[in-house]
Design a protein around this motif. Structure first.
Motif, mmCIF file in Angstrom:
data_model
loop_
_atom_site.group_PDB
_atom_site.id
_atom_site.type_symbol
_atom_site.label_atom_id
_atom_site.label_comp_id
_atom_site.label_asym_id
_atom_site.label_seq_id
_atom_site.Cartn_x
_atom_site.Cartn_y
_atom_site.Cartn_z
ATOM 1 N N ALA A 172 0.871 -1.169 0.000
ATOM 2 C CA ALA A 172 0.000 0.000 0.000
ATOM 3 C C ALA A 172 0.908 1.218 0.000
ATOM 4 O O ALA A 172 2.047 1.145 0.452
ATOM 5 C CB ALA A 172 -0.913 0.009 1.220
ATOM 6 N N TRP A 173 0.406 2.333 -0.492
ATOM 7 C CA TRP A 173 1.201 3.555 -0.538
ATOM 8 C C TRP A 173 0.256 4.746 -0.554
ATOM 9 O O TRP A 173 -0.929 4.617 -0.848
ATOM 10 C CB TRP A 173 2.125 3.575 -1.760
ATOM 11 C CG TRP A 173 1.420 3.234 -3.047
ATOM 12 C CD1 TRP A 173 1.281 1.993 -3.594
ATOM 13 C CD2 TRP A 173 0.712 4.116 -3.908
ATOM 14 N NE1 TRP A 173 0.538 2.065 -4.741
ATOM 15 C CE2 TRP A 173 0.185 3.356 -4.972
ATOM 16 C CE3 TRP A 173 0.468 5.486 -3.901
ATOM 17 C CZ2 TRP A 173 -0.573 3.916 -5.989
ATOM 18 C CZ3 TRP A 173 -0.286 6.048 -4.925
ATOM 19 C CH2 TRP A 173 -0.781 5.255 -5.959
ATOM 20 N N GLY A 174 0.790 5.913 -0.215
ATOM 21 C CA GLY A 174 -0.036 7.097 -0.217
ATOM 22 C C GLY A 174 0.764 8.342 0.081
ATOM 23 O O GLY A 174 1.990 8.301 0.222
ATOM 24 N N VAL A 175 0.053 9.439 0.182
ATOM 25 C CA VAL A 175 0.684 10.735 0.429
ATOM 26 C C VAL A 175 -0.221 11.558 1.332
ATOM 27 O O VAL A 175 -1.448 11.463 1.254
ATOM 28 C CB VAL A 175 0.967 11.476 -0.901
ATOM 29 C CG1 VAL A 175 -0.312 11.749 -1.669
ATOM 30 C CG2 VAL A 175 1.741 12.752 -0.674
ATOM 31 N N SER A 176 0.394 12.342 2.198
ATOM 32 C CA SER A 176 -0.311 13.325 3.014
ATOM 33 C C SER A 176 0.342 14.673 2.777
ATOM 34 O O SER A 176 1.554 14.816 2.975
ATOM 35 C CB SER A 176 -0.213 12.983 4.500
ATOM 36 O OG SER A 176 -0.855 11.768 4.771
ATOM 37 N N VAL A 177 -0.430 15.647 2.322
ATOM 38 C CA VAL A 177 0.076 17.007 2.156
ATOM 39 C C VAL A 177 -0.185 17.728 3.468
ATOM 40 O O VAL A 177 -1.298 17.711 3.988
ATOM 41 C CB VAL A 177 -0.608 17.718 0.972
ATOM 42 C CG1 VAL A 177 -0.112 19.154 0.849
ATOM 43 C CG2 VAL A 177 -0.339 16.944 -0.317
ATOM 44 N N LEU A 178 0.847 18.349 4.009
ATOM 45 C CA LEU A 178 0.790 18.916 5.360
ATOM 46 C C LEU A 178 0.692 20.437 5.300
ATOM 47 O O LEU A 178 1.587 21.152 5.680
ATOM 48 C CB LEU A 178 2.035 18.484 6.141
ATOM 49 C CG LEU A 178 2.299 16.979 6.126
ATOM 50 C CD1 LEU A 178 3.640 16.663 6.755
ATOM 51 C CD2 LEU A 178 1.185 16.243 6.829
ATOM 52 N N ARG A 179 -0.447 20.933 4.827
ATOM 53 C CA ARG A 179 -0.662 22.379 4.708
ATOM 54 C C ARG A 179 -1.661 22.902 5.716
ATOM 55 O O ARG A 179 -1.827 24.095 5.838
ATOM 56 C CB ARG A 179 -1.194 22.719 3.326
ATOM 57 C CG ARG A 179 -0.180 22.604 2.242
ATOM 58 C CD ARG A 179 -0.794 23.093 0.983
ATOM 59 N NE ARG A 179 -0.923 21.947 0.101
ATOM 60 C CZ ARG A 179 -1.150 22.008 -1.173
ATOM 61 N NH1 ARG A 179 -1.330 23.156 -1.749
ATOM 62 N NH2 ARG A 179 -1.229 20.930 -1.899
ATOM 63 N N GLU A 180 -2.351 22.011 6.392
ATOM 64 C CA GLU A 180 -3.423 22.450 7.274
ATOM 65 C C GLU A 180 -2.882 23.203 8.486
ATOM 66 O O GLU A 180 -1.714 23.122 8.818
ATOM 67 C CB GLU A 180 -4.274 21.254 7.730
ATOM 68 C CG GLU A 180 -3.549 20.276 8.622
ATOM 69 C CD GLU A 180 -2.753 19.209 7.876
ATOM 70 O OE1 GLU A 180 -2.044 18.455 8.551
ATOM 71 O OE2 GLU A 180 -2.804 19.148 6.644
ATOM 72 N N SER B 151 3.397 22.097 11.654
ATOM 73 C CA SER B 151 4.487 22.985 12.026
ATOM 74 C C SER B 151 5.469 23.274 10.894
ATOM 75 O O SER B 151 5.974 24.366 10.793
ATOM 76 C CB SER B 151 5.236 22.420 13.234
ATOM 77 O OG SER B 151 5.807 21.178 12.904
ATOM 78 N N ARG B 152 5.727 22.300 10.040
ATOM 79 C CA ARG B 152 6.742 22.519 9.017
ATOM 80 C C ARG B 152 6.196 22.387 7.602
ATOM 81 O O ARG B 152 6.914 22.625 6.657
ATOM 82 C CB ARG B 152 7.895 21.545 9.224
ATOM 83 C CG ARG B 152 8.575 21.787 10.567
ATOM 84 C CD ARG B 152 9.656 20.820 10.843
ATOM 85 N NE ARG B 152 10.870 21.221 10.148
ATOM 86 C CZ ARG B 152 11.982 20.534 10.211
ATOM 87 N NH1 ARG B 152 12.048 19.428 10.904
ATOM 88 N NH2 ARG B 152 13.051 20.938 9.553
ATOM 89 N N GLY B 153 4.947 21.997 7.454
ATOM 90 C CA GLY B 153 4.364 21.864 6.129
ATOM 91 C C GLY B 153 5.021 20.755 5.331
ATOM 92 O O GLY B 153 5.586 19.825 5.871
ATOM 93 N N GLY B 154 4.913 20.862 4.013
ATOM 94 C CA GLY B 154 5.506 19.867 3.136
ATOM 95 C C GLY B 154 4.574 18.704 2.878
ATOM 96 O O GLY B 154 3.349 18.855 2.870
ATOM 97 N N LYS B 155 5.169 17.541 2.664
ATOM 98 C CA LYS B 155 4.376 16.342 2.392
ATOM 99 C C LYS B 155 5.060 15.133 3.003
ATOM 100 O O LYS B 155 6.255 15.156 3.309
ATOM 101 C CB LYS B 155 4.193 16.137 0.891
ATOM 102 C CG LYS B 155 5.468 15.776 0.167
ATOM 103 C CD LYS B 155 5.214 15.584 -1.310
ATOM 104 C CE LYS B 155 6.496 15.512 -2.091
ATOM 105 N NZ LYS B 155 7.326 16.713 -2.047
ATOM 106 N N LEU B 156 4.291 14.069 3.135
ATOM 107 C CA LEU B 156 4.788 12.799 3.635
ATOM 108 C C LEU B 156 4.359 11.732 2.637
ATOM 109 O O LEU B 156 3.162 11.492 2.458
ATOM 110 C CB LEU B 156 4.192 12.506 5.018
ATOM 111 C CG LEU B 156 4.674 11.231 5.679
ATOM 112 C CD1 LEU B 156 6.082 11.436 6.233
ATOM 113 C CD2 LEU B 156 3.721 10.823 6.784
ATOM 114 N N LEU B 157 5.327 11.122 1.960
ATOM 115 C CA LEU B 157 5.066 9.985 1.079
ATOM 116 C C LEU B 157 5.335 8.729 1.889
ATOM 117 O O LEU B 157 6.350 8.645 2.580
ATOM 118 C CB LEU B 157 5.983 10.009 -0.144
ATOM 119 C CG LEU B 157 5.900 11.211 -1.070
ATOM 120 C CD1 LEU B 157 6.910 11.074 -2.199
ATOM 121 C CD2 LEU B 157 4.517 11.382 -1.628
#
Length: 151
Positions: free
Chosen positions: A117-125, A129-135
């Motif tokens: 399984a795989w996915g992504v979370s965009v951290l803009r909300e 604290s640091r934003g960016g994304k998590l793959l």
């Protein structure tokens, strides 16, 4: 034999340095050996390598490797970076791999092909604290992808 039962997690903060992906892979091997998960090492290392290299090549800031297990014989490998843009082909419907003579563009196809399984979370909300994304990508012995059976 593993001495700590899941859940457990490790996070390695990495500078934007060309040596960082190799250091992270060596750390991953050490974590897997310490937890008795060397059988997952080839797949986990490939997943981490592709995600780390992508973060290094396509971002300018620091990045981080996170390795976690919430159940025995399952592993999640995740890479955070400072860029909130999701790479083409990741977190989107499956696209075809690049042409055979293309020098780049196969890494995320490898992740999608090798991960359970795989996915992504965009951290803009708000509150990120640091934003960016998590793959992230998962691997393990007991997961059956949707639409497939163990027969």
């Amino acid at each position: 034999m593993a001495t700590v039962s899941p859940p457990w997690a490790y996070t390695l903060q990495l500078p934007h340095d060309p040596r960082a992906p190799g250091i992270a892979r060596a750390t991953l091997r050490t974590v897997l050996a310490a937890h008795g998960l060397t059988g997952l090492a080839p797949t986990a290392e490939l997943l981490a390598s592709e995600l780390l290299t992508n973060a290094h090549l396509h971002t300018r800031g620091p990045y981080a490797l996170r390795v976690l297990s919430t159940e025995p014989d399952r592993l999640t490998v995740a890479v955070w970076d400072t860029d909130p843009r999701v790479p083409p082909g990741y977190g989107q419907p499956r696209t075809s791999p690049p042409p055979a003579d293309e020098e780049h563009g196969r890494g995320l196809h490898l992740v999608r092909a090798c991960a359970d399984a795989w996915g992504v979370s965009v951290l803009r909300e708000m509150g990120a604290s640091r934003g960016g994304k998590l793959l992230w990508a998962e691997c393990g012995g007991r997961f059956t992808p949707p639409g497939r059976s163990d027969s």
